[in-house]
Design an enzyme around this catalytic site. Structure first.
Site, PDB file in Angstrom:
ATOM      1  N   HIS A  94       0.806  -1.226   0.000  1.00 18.86           N
ATOM      2  CA  HIS A  94       0.000   0.000   0.000  1.00 18.86           C
ATOM      3  C   HIS A  94       0.842   1.281   0.000  1.00 18.86           C
ATOM      4  CE1 HIS A  94      -3.576  -2.394   1.928  1.00 18.86           C
ATOM      5  NE2 HIS A  94      -3.077  -2.981   0.849  1.00 18.86           N
ATOM      6  N   GLU A 135     -13.161   1.303  -4.937  1.00 21.26           N
ATOM      7  CA  GLU A 135     -13.906   2.546  -5.092  1.00 21.26           C
ATOM      8  C   GLU A 135     -13.353   3.430  -6.205  1.00 21.26           C
ATOM      9  OE1 GLU A 135     -15.020   3.096  -0.321  1.00 21.26           O
ATOM     10  OE2 GLU A 135     -13.708   4.544  -1.318  1.00 21.26           O
TER      11      GLU A 135
END
Length: 370
Positions: free
Chosen positions: A152, A244
């Site tokens: 990440h 998303e």
């Protein structure tokens, strides 16, 4: 494994694809799309930047920046030292808006930090006229030390119309950091081209909040692009479900890990559900996850019906999604052998669409077919 070089030219005859030598077609609702392999045999390519004068640059996560022209791959010298671990390494590349004059570009990468850690960093440099070396490389931003592991990092860099830079930062696998205003991990930051903080950032002057933060509550945004109005859109990895697409507003909180449409990989519930007062809803979400990486808001130059549509690459299901409308909806999935693990997708100066197939180690150019 490093490829042998003579005078900086990487010899990659086996697996090398001469620009335009391999053509295929993909089906779309706008008609057939001609797909040309511009280069192949790459080692985990991450980002591509077509150059206005021809040729293009592509990053390899292992640390190399390549200039590709006329069927040759040339290793660009002067790149930053990176930490190659998991998802970290040399990541995004973005040309400055005035690149044709200034030759300035921006890179993001996993920077080695004390104790064996790494954090997302941003550097600016000038590309030489022959595109073979970077000069004046200077780091302009780094996440404070503390990130461990290889997950990440984000990490896209987008130049806004006013010349400021948006940089997407992942939470580094530390969920709580995305809600910690003293920690830029899990946020989108906005900085000036020299790394200073714009005075009109939403949290400037607020005690206990880092002034570079533009928005927070993000998990791992690996796609970012501007629309015709200069608004920033991002694509963001959820956990198990809950990927998303977000329209980014200054000072807004996008909820991770308090709200999400996904679940933890264990199957456990994430946070408090899907909604909470004061936290933003995504413009679109996927369940199951598609693992989105790369985002393009298309200008309409070659496909007028696609003007303003959003294209997102899928690492998991090997396709390119086209989103359109308001509210945003999935209009189609463009897929074929070439769309294996789509890592990046951009628009070239001539309106063609370029994408990286990480699975094939290749860069492709898409133009109208038929």
């Amino acid at each position: 494994m490093k490829k042998p070089r003579i005078n900086g030219v990487i010899l990659a005859i086996a697996g090398m694809v001469i620009a335009g030598s391999v053509r295929a077609e993909l089906a779309s609702r706008a008609g057939p799309l001609k797909v040309e392999a511009m280069v192949a045999g790459l080692d985990t390519p991450w980002a591509v930047a077509p150059l206005p004068e021809g040729g293009f640059l592509v990053t390899e996560r292992g640390g190399d920046l390549l200039f590709v022209t006329g069927g040759q791959r040339i290793r660009v010298s002067g790149t930053p030292r990176v930490r190659v671990a998991g998802q970290g390494g040399l990541l995004d590349i973005t040309l400055a808006g005035d690149f044709a004059r200034s030759r300035r570009l921006y890179l993001t990468y996993a920077q080695p930090q004390a104790g064996g850690g790494a954090g997302t960093a941003v550097a600016v440099a000038r590309l030489s006229e022959d595109s073979r070396r970077l000069t004046g490389l200077r780091q302009i931003y780094q996440v404070p030390p503390g990130g461990q592991g290889g997950r990440h990092f984000g990490s896209r860099v987008v130049e806004a119309p006013d010349g400021t830079l948006f940089v997407t930062l992942g939470d580094r696998g530390d969920d709580a950091s995305a809600q910690d205003p003293t920690n830029p991990q899990g946020s989108i930051i906005r900085i000036n081209p020299d790394g200073s903080i714009p005075s009109d950032n939403p949290f400037v002057g607020q005690n206990g909040i880092r002034p570079e933060i533009w928005s927070l509550g993000h998990r791992n945004p690996q796609g970012a692009g501007l629309d015709a109005q200069g608004r920033l859109w991002t694509s963001e990895h959820g956990a198990r479900g809950g990927d998303e697409v977000n329209l980014i507003r200054p000072g807004a909180n996008y909820g991770w890990p308090v709200i999400s449409y996904g679940r933890h990989y264990s199957g456990a519930k994430i946070g408090e559900g899907t909604h909470k007062a004061g936290m933003e809803q995504p413009q679109f979400h996927w369940d199951p996850s598609i693992a989105p990486s790369g985002l393009l808001v298309y200008s309409g130059a070659l496909w007028p019906d696609w003007a303003g549509d959003i294209f997102v690459g899928s690492l998991k299901f090997d396709h390119i999604v086209r989103l359109t409308g308001s509210p945003l909806r999935e209009a189609e999935r463009i897929e074929g052998p070439e769309t294996e693990r789509v890592r990046d997708i951009v628009e070239a100066p001539d309106g063609t669409i370029w994408f990286i197939s990480e699975g094939r180690g290749a860069v492709y150019r898409v133009a109208p077919g038929g």
